[in-house]
Design an enzyme around this catalytic site. Structure first.
Site, PDB file in Angstrom:
ATOM      1  N   SER A 225      36.880  37.926  74.988  1.00 55.82           N
ATOM      2  CA  SER A 225      37.509  36.665  74.584  1.00 55.82           C
ATOM      3  C   SER A 225      38.238  35.999  75.743  1.00 55.82           C
ATOM      4  O   SER A 225      38.576  36.621  76.745  1.00 55.82           O
ATOM      5  CB  SER A 225      38.506  36.912  73.453  1.00 55.82           C
ATOM      6  OG  SER A 225      37.930  37.697  72.445  1.00 55.82           O
TER       7      SER A 225
HETATM    8  N1  SAH Z   1      38.256  42.324  71.584  1.00 56.62           N
HETATM    9  C1  SAH Z   1      36.997  42.367  72.286  1.00 56.62           C
HETATM   10  C2  SAH Z   1      36.115  41.215  71.884  1.00 56.62           C
HETATM   11  C3  SAH Z   1      34.720  41.653  71.690  1.00 56.62           C
HETATM   12  S1  SAH Z   1      33.635  40.494  70.934  1.00 56.62           S
HETATM   13  C4  SAH Z   1      37.264  42.404  73.781  1.00 56.62           C
HETATM   14  O1  SAH Z   1      38.427  42.357  74.154  1.00 56.62           O
HETATM   15  O2  SAH Z   1      36.315  42.528  74.560  1.00 56.62           O
HETATM   16  C5  SAH Z   1      33.605  41.052  69.285  1.00 56.62           C
HETATM   17  C6  SAH Z   1      33.061  42.436  69.027  1.00 56.62           C
HETATM   18  O3  SAH Z   1      33.020  42.617  67.616  1.00 56.62           O
HETATM   19  C7  SAH Z   1      31.648  42.707  69.536  1.00 56.62           C
HETATM   20  O4  SAH Z   1      31.666  43.802  70.390  1.00 56.62           O
HETATM   21  C8  SAH Z   1      30.857  43.010  68.248  1.00 56.62           C
HETATM   22  O5  SAH Z   1      29.875  44.011  68.433  1.00 56.62           O
HETATM   23  C9  SAH Z   1      31.951  43.463  67.313  1.00 56.62           C
HETATM   24  N2  SAH Z   1      31.653  43.353  65.882  1.00 56.62           N
HETATM   25  C10 SAH Z   1      31.110  42.310  65.213  1.00 56.62           C
HETATM   26  N3  SAH Z   1      31.018  42.592  63.894  1.00 56.62           N
HETATM   27  C11 SAH Z   1      31.507  43.852  63.732  1.00 56.62           C
HETATM   28  C12 SAH Z   1      31.671  44.701  62.612  1.00 56.62           C
HETATM   29  N4  SAH Z   1      31.319  44.323  61.391  1.00 56.62           N
HETATM   30  N5  SAH Z   1      32.213  45.933  62.823  1.00 56.62           N
HETATM   31  C13 SAH Z   1      32.584  46.327  64.052  1.00 56.62           C
HETATM   32  N6  SAH Z   1      32.458  45.565  65.152  1.00 56.62           N
HETATM   33  C14 SAH Z   1      31.920  44.344  64.996  1.00 56.62           C
END
Ligand code: SAH
Length: 208
Positions: free
Chosen positions: A65
């Site tokens: 993000s």
């Molecule tokens: N906080 C993270 C942002 C990652 S983007 C950072 O600092 O890098 C969002 C993430 O949510 C992705 O890795 C995606 O695989 C995950 N995601 C999406 N839906 C999900 C779900 N239902 N359960 C677990 N993870 C999920």
């Protein structure tokens, strides 16, 4: 990544120009961004942009993000040192690492194994021991460690997952991007109360 210096701090311009304002001047949030270098979490190809205020690819079609958005989210969460926090969507592990500096325990659920493994490895190398990872569908939460003082979802959903609401403690805060608005809910006497959202764009929350 192998010869990365984990003791490096974030550059001053990143803190002064981007984080300070987005964090509303909150010293604990600013400290977390200082001691957790974002560059560690960014694949080498885009690492030169690590301290720009933009989201960047982290592989598997996912993104880390935008830092100002994370600072804003941390402010909204109103984190206490005693908090136990559930994070949905570990991704690179960056937000989990930031959270680890501000609360007691972080439980982080990710559905994509390579991302989870890399996040877990990075945090271990940074000697962060209060973040625990689980591979699975975040929509189910992580019941074993509930209730949580705070729940933060990094992936956008179209409806509030009931399991997550059930795992939130009374007076707990729940932050989730819903239909492109960052929504903040507070549980009061078992009832969920909604705060006003701000428009944002997140990757999709996959799953039930
Ligand atoms: N906080 C993270 C942002 C990652 S983007 C950072 O600092 O890098 C969002 C993430 O949510 C992705 O890795 C995606 O695989 C995950 N995601 C999406 N839906 C999900 C779900 N239902 N359960 C677990 N993870 C999920």
């Amino acid at each position: 990544m192998d010869n990365f210096n984990f003791d490096v701090k974030s550059p001053k311009y990143f803190i002064d120009d981007i984080i300070r304002k987005a964090a509303g001047g909150d010293a604990r949030i600013i400290n977390a961004f200082e001691v957790i270098p974002r560059a560690v979490f960014i694949p080498e190809a885009s690492r030169h942009q690590a301290y720009d205020d933009i989201s960047l690819p982290i592989g598997q079609g996912q993104t880390i993000s935008q830092p100002s958005l994370l600072a804003h989210m941390l402010k909204k969460l109103d984190i206490k040192e005693t908090d136990t926090i559930l994070e949905i969507g570990s991704g690179s592990g960056y937000l989990a690492a930031l959270l680890s500096k501000m609360c007691k325990n972080v439980y982080s659920v990710e559905r994509i194994a390579p991302l989870l493994n890399s996040a877990r490895k990075l945090l271990r190398r940074m000697s962060i021991s209060n973040v625990h990872f689980l591979l699975g569908d975040g929509a189910l939460g992580w019941e074993d460690h509930a209730p949580y003082d705070k729940i933060v979802a990094s992936a956008g959903a179209t409806k509030i997952p009931d399991n997550l609401v059930a795992q939130l403690s009374d007076n707990g805060r729940f932050l989730i991007p819903l239909n492109d608005s960052l929504m903040c809910y507070i549980k009061e006497n078992g009832t969920i109360i909604e705060e006003k959202g701000v428009p944002v764009k997140f990757v999709d929350f996959v799953g039930s």
